[in-house]
Design an enzyme around this catalytic site. Structure first.
Site: not given
Lengths: 221, 221
Positions: B155, B157, B162
């Site tokens: 779940h 996100k 870099d």
């Protein structure tokens, strides 16, 4: 001789000013307390949080509830850390949550409300009525809850403790998410993050005023 | 006379030392670059992002795609700011997303892959096959994607640019979430946050090695 004396005085004055500047810089450094920062990852390992909640509820409750007879291990875990952050609230708690069904987190919020902390909750209209939702219990306990009537979800998952600590991430406050999902929660005290989230909360709180609810939409004949 | 001279010299030395200390402190303050910090809230107002994507694709593409004939307004919005942060990647991009269906964000990730950025994607097994998912297109373009086979949802996100910039929040990368939901995204460069998220990504990346996939579970006769 006069010139030498003046030079000496000037040198001493300069040294004193420089010493003062250095002391001031050191004091400022000490004052500028490092903001609290933490990252929590879930799933959280199963753990008994009764002692934590009982302790926060006061000595009477602690004696009644502890030791808890459940077989779950004690000790530190992501859920207990999250609970501890929430229970540190002394004045205010703003909660902005898509889904809220965790009984432990629900008890913590009710406990803070009873302790006199000003608790305000914003939640999603479609998810607040689902089975297991804590929202009805919070309302029953006298906690202010508001929700929107929009097409989109109120998908935030954040809380603000005492207007200084932001708790935010991917985690909905549900037992499923806490125990089974890969989730993250950030604890942030930097004003650059806390301030815009406080403003977002106040914006939504105003927009979701109960006076704006349409129980019988005019265009629905 | 000797004592006066010594005092003067001591005063001057002290003053010089203090001036040096102050200059050093100022240089240190300048050196300690403030980490990039930003908070984005959604829904993002509708806006054309073609110019941004075309510009990132190079002069040839920019000439072919711009000006875009669509009637959407140009200018800054939360989606364009998110895109700009992503498109700043020069070496690596780690993505850990529950749901990914936004065509604009999908194009940005493919563009970075073509530009030689090392892109790795972790996603949720149950959501990656839904209609509109970008995951198939990313795989077709040669981008490495891994998913788990767990009961719980993947779940998270978040994305890491870099190995120094963390982009995280409540936002799934879907058009529904971008245009309709109340969502938040934090952009963070503080190592205290970036490092644990990088470690979490590497942990999941290793656990989700394709060699561990069970296409025909042994206990399923």
């Amino acid at each position: 001789m006069w010139a030498v004396g003046a030079l000496r005085r000037a040198g001493l004055a300069l040294a004193a000013a420089a010493a003062l500047a250095l002391a001031l810089a050191a004091w400022r450094r000490r004052r500028r307390r490092r903001p609290g920062r933490e990252v929590l990852f879930f799933p959280s390992r199963p753990s008994c949080t009764e002692a934590l909640l009982a302790e926060a509820a006061g000595p009477g409750e602690a004696a009644r509830l502890c030791p808890c007879p459940c077989p779950l291990p004690r000790g530190d875990c992501s859920l207990s850390r999250l609970l501890r952050r929430l229970l540190s609230a002394r004045r205010s708690l703003e909660i902005c949550l898509f889904a809220f069904s965790s009984p432990q987190l629900g008890r913590a919020v009710q406990l803070l409300h009873r302790r006199g902390v000003r608790v305000r909750v914003v939640t999603d209209a479609q998810y607040m009525g689902l089975q297991g939702s804590q929202i009805g219990l919070l309302r029953q306990a006298g906690i202010q809850v508001r929700h929107g009537q929009e097409d989109g979800y109120m998908h935030h998952k954040f809380a603000i403790v005492d207007r200084r600590m932001l708790i935010t991430g991917s985690l909905n406050w549900t037992t499923q998410a806490i125990q089974n999902n890969r989730e993250n929660v950030l604890v942030v005290e930097d004003a650059e993050y806390v301030k815009p989230f406080l403003e977002e909360f106040e914006r939504i709180w105003e927009e979701y005023r109960p006076i704006n609810y349409r129980f019988f939409p005019k265009d629905n004949k």
